[in-house]
Enzyme design. Sequence first.
Site, PDB file in Angstrom:
ATOM      1  N   GLY A   1       0.834  -1.198   0.000  1.00 46.02           N
ATOM      2  CA  GLY A   1       0.000   0.000   0.000  1.00 46.02           C
ATOM      3  C   GLY A   1       0.868   1.247   0.000  1.00 46.02           C
TER       4      GLY A   1
ATOM      5  N   VAL B   1       2.954   4.755   1.177  1.00 42.90           N
ATOM      6  CA  VAL B   1       4.090   5.031   2.062  1.00 42.90           C
ATOM      7  C   VAL B   1       3.650   5.493   3.460  1.00 42.90           C
ATOM      8  CG1 VAL B   1       6.101   6.524   2.396  1.00 42.90           C
ATOM      9  CG2 VAL B   1       5.704   5.445   0.188  1.00 42.90           C
TER      10      VAL B   1
ATOM     11  N   GLY C   1       2.566   2.500   5.418  1.00 42.83           N
ATOM     12  CA  GLY C   1       3.726   1.620   5.645  1.00 42.83           C
ATOM     13  C   GLY C   1       4.629   2.166   6.740  1.00 42.83           C
TER      14      GLY C   1
ATOM     15  N   GLU D   1       5.665  -3.264   0.845  1.00 43.04           N
ATOM     16  CA  GLU D   1       5.702  -3.035  -0.614  1.00 43.04           C
ATOM     17  C   GLU D   1       4.961  -1.735  -0.851  1.00 43.04           C
ATOM     18  OE1 GLU D   1       7.359  -4.876  -2.569  1.00 43.04           O
ATOM     19  OE2 GLU D   1       7.631  -6.690  -1.380  1.00 43.04           O
TER      20      GLU D   1
ATOM     21  N   CYS E   1       2.003   0.849  -8.745  1.00 41.30           N
ATOM     22  CA  CYS E   1       3.201   1.306  -8.035  1.00 41.30           C
ATOM     23  C   CYS E   1       4.357   1.498  -9.000  1.00 41.30           C
ATOM     24  CB  CYS E   1       3.573   0.300  -6.954  1.00 41.30           C
ATOM     25  SG  CYS E   1       3.818  -1.364  -7.587  1.00 41.30           S
TER      26      CYS E   1
HETATM   27  P1  NAD Z   1      -3.537   2.350   1.111  1.00 41.58           P
HETATM   28  O1  NAD Z   1      -2.248   2.510   1.846  1.00 41.58           O
HETATM   29  O2  NAD Z   1      -4.536   3.427   1.189  1.00 41.58           O
HETATM   30  O3  NAD Z   1      -4.295   1.031   1.616  1.00 41.58           O
HETATM   31  C1  NAD Z   1      -3.695  -0.236   1.473  1.00 41.58           C
HETATM   32  C2  NAD Z   1      -4.344  -1.183   2.476  1.00 41.58           C
HETATM   33  O4  NAD Z   1      -3.978  -0.800   3.789  1.00 41.58           O
HETATM   34  C3  NAD Z   1      -5.868  -1.195   2.441  1.00 41.58           C
HETATM   35  O5  NAD Z   1      -6.307  -2.521   2.609  1.00 41.58           O
HETATM   36  C4  NAD Z   1      -6.232  -0.339   3.653  1.00 41.58           C
HETATM   37  O6  NAD Z   1      -7.505  -0.627   4.165  1.00 41.58           O
HETATM   38  C5  NAD Z   1      -5.131  -0.744   4.613  1.00 41.58           C
HETATM   39  N1  NAD Z   1      -4.828   0.198   5.691  1.00 41.58           N
HETATM   40  C6  NAD Z   1      -5.047   1.530   5.734  1.00 41.58           C
HETATM   41  N2  NAD Z   1      -4.587   2.042   6.919  1.00 41.58           N
HETATM   42  C7  NAD Z   1      -4.046   1.014   7.597  1.00 41.58           C
HETATM   43  C8  NAD Z   1      -3.374   0.893   8.845  1.00 41.58           C
HETATM   44  N3  NAD Z   1      -3.187   1.936   9.637  1.00 41.58           N
HETATM   45  N4  NAD Z   1      -2.913  -0.324   9.225  1.00 41.58           N
HETATM   46  C9  NAD Z   1      -3.064  -1.405   8.425  1.00 41.58           C
HETATM   47  N5  NAD Z   1      -3.707  -1.350   7.230  1.00 41.58           N
HETATM   48  C10 NAD Z   1      -4.181  -0.159   6.815  1.00 41.58           C
HETATM   49  O7  NAD Z   1      -3.160   2.026  -0.415  1.00 41.58           O
HETATM   50  P2  NAD Z   1      -4.127   1.860  -1.673  1.00 41.58           P
HETATM   51  O8  NAD Z   1      -4.605   3.199  -2.105  1.00 41.58           O
HETATM   52  O9  NAD Z   1      -5.112   0.775  -1.460  1.00 41.58           O
HETATM   53  O10 NAD Z   1      -3.107   1.291  -2.750  1.00 41.58           O
HETATM   54  C11 NAD Z   1      -2.273   2.107  -3.499  1.00 41.58           C
HETATM   55  C12 NAD Z   1      -0.881   2.154  -2.914  1.00 41.58           C
HETATM   56  O11 NAD Z   1      -0.324   0.849  -2.896  1.00 41.58           O
HETATM   57  C13 NAD Z   1       0.050   2.988  -3.752  1.00 41.58           C
HETATM   58  O12 NAD Z   1       0.887   3.731  -2.903  1.00 41.58           O
HETATM   59  C14 NAD Z   1       0.834   1.952  -4.526  1.00 41.58           C
HETATM   60  O13 NAD Z   1       2.095   2.390  -4.990  1.00 41.58           O
HETATM   61  C15 NAD Z   1       0.970   0.876  -3.499  1.00 41.58           C
HETATM   62  N6  NAD Z   1       1.283  -0.406  -4.126  1.00 41.58           N
HETATM   63  C16 NAD Z   1       2.543  -0.914  -3.996  1.00 41.58           C
HETATM   64  C17 NAD Z   1       2.865  -2.104  -4.644  1.00 41.58           C
HETATM   65  C18 NAD Z   1       4.226  -2.713  -4.533  1.00 41.58           C
HETATM   66  O14 NAD Z   1       4.368  -3.896  -4.832  1.00 41.58           O
HETATM   67  N7  NAD Z   1       5.240  -1.970  -4.138  1.00 41.58           N
HETATM   68  C19 NAD Z   1       1.912  -2.739  -5.424  1.00 41.58           C
HETATM   69  C20 NAD Z   1       0.634  -2.171  -5.525  1.00 41.58           C
HETATM   70  C21 NAD Z   1       0.321  -1.011  -4.870  1.00 41.58           C
END
Ligand code: NAD
Length: 459
Positions: free
Chosen positions: A208, A210, A213, A231, A265
């Site tokens: 998800g 940064v 993360g 990731e 990403c």
């Molecule tokens: P996001 O960070 O908003 O959410 C990702 C997940 O985390 C969701 O399931 C969300 O409900 C959960 N979440 C949110 N807050 C949390 C917390 N405090 N603790 C635990 N979980 C929590 O990301 P998104 O908008 O769903 O996805 C897009 C992002 O993901 C972009 O930044 C993209 O670059 C990244 N991404 C990275 C990769 C990789 O392999 N590096 C691949 C795909 C997407």
Amino acid sequence: MNGHLQSWRNRSPGDLAIELSEIAASDVPAAVEAAVGAAAEWARTPLPERIERLRAAQQALAAAKDELARGIAVEVGKPLTEALGEVGAVVAKIDLTIADAERWLADEGNLGGPHPALVRRRARGPAAVIGPFNFPLHLGHGANVAHLLAGNPVIFKPSPLAANVAARYGELMAAQFPPGVFQVVQGGGAEGEALCLDPRVRSVCFTGSVPVGKALAKALAEDFSKELALELGGSNALIVCADADLEKAAHAAAAGACLTAGQRCNATSRVIVERAVANEFQRRFLDALAVFQPGDPLLATTQLGPVISAAAVARYEKLVAETPGEWLLPGRAAAEVAGKRGHYVHPAVVLRCDDGAADEESFVPIVSLFLADDLDSALRLQSATPFGLTASVFTRSEATFRALGERLQVGNLYANLPTTFSPSTLPFGGLRASGNSRPGGRGFIRFTTDEQAVQWAAW
Ligand code: NAD
């Protein structure tokens, strides 16, 4: 009604007149309890039996391929052709991870030293897998399969923006395992956080953004033996050298910018072109972008679906309004295309003349085009970002590629391929702000067990 549940409603990005059901948030502690209860037996289950169950899951997923792809297209707006590719990768991932399990999970003996010894890999216990919206099945699935093969129960929390298709995936998977071994919990940030921070969960695989993360890394910093795989995002550059095949570079840049509507990403958000070939590249690039017209993700001909939400459109519009430079392809959002309402945006290209600091992901189909006087200045522009996910160099010279490659701080490096080219047969992960060196894809299974060194003297 609870805030995040409210926000799950009516979220079909293409407004395809399909009602998505509202899925309630799950009871996270109960799911963890069930996983803890299943852990010892699953860890004792021999690898061949675990493999057999994963093979059954593979058949069930393959049989539901069209249904799952349509679910992804409806729910997150990914064009159907891309969604079918995602589900194909989900099915194929099981074979690849079984091969990884056979290679990486075995005990190692014959290690030398004063006493007989071996290194064994022990199942760690319940794993939390947190998925993003843009690959709602494939990315979580890779971690799910690796953990299951390693003997760890899995709790998968998908993005709330893909709750329905993830629920269907969860049913198909869970049916193949004893109770508690594979579960899906639904919810948003609160449920994700509760799951990751539960001390009984021994691994967290987060894909998800940064900020989330970073927050997880901070919150888990004192639980030393909890494995955290991050990731995260990227701001990926494609460098076009003066000797490049400009037509190929133009098509790669266009696809890299527009696949999944720029919401990858590894999307190409920056193109850095040597000044000597800039005009010719620019012409071909704008031509190549012409096929990416926003449209209904359920049509086989659509190559650019809607973005995920009104908030994503607002971010696109803000970038169009605030990014300095000359707009070669002006940004334009559209609330309706061919009679279908949705969060549509057109590809946009801005010619930049600033230093191009790329501190944030754009995650929409906007490309910043930079002109570089030489390869050193191309490298300077490329590195003007905290991210280190992917980079691509277009050149006919292997020596040039090698010289540049030595200096590019990215986890995934390409010559004459799009920044989005990431087959599951390779590891995939980022450096710097893009991740913490636990690459997903091939070999991820290395991060799913604890290593224990065992020695013995005379009995
Ligand atoms: P996001 O960070 O908003 O959410 C990702 C997940 O985390 C969701 O399931 C969300 O409900 C959960 N979440 C949110 N807050 C949390 C917390 N405090 N603790 C635990 N979980 C929590 O990301 P998104 O908008 O769903 O996805 C897009 C992002 O993901 C972009 O930044 C993209 O670059 C990244 N991404 C990275 C990769 C990789 O392999 N590096 C691949 C795909 C997407």
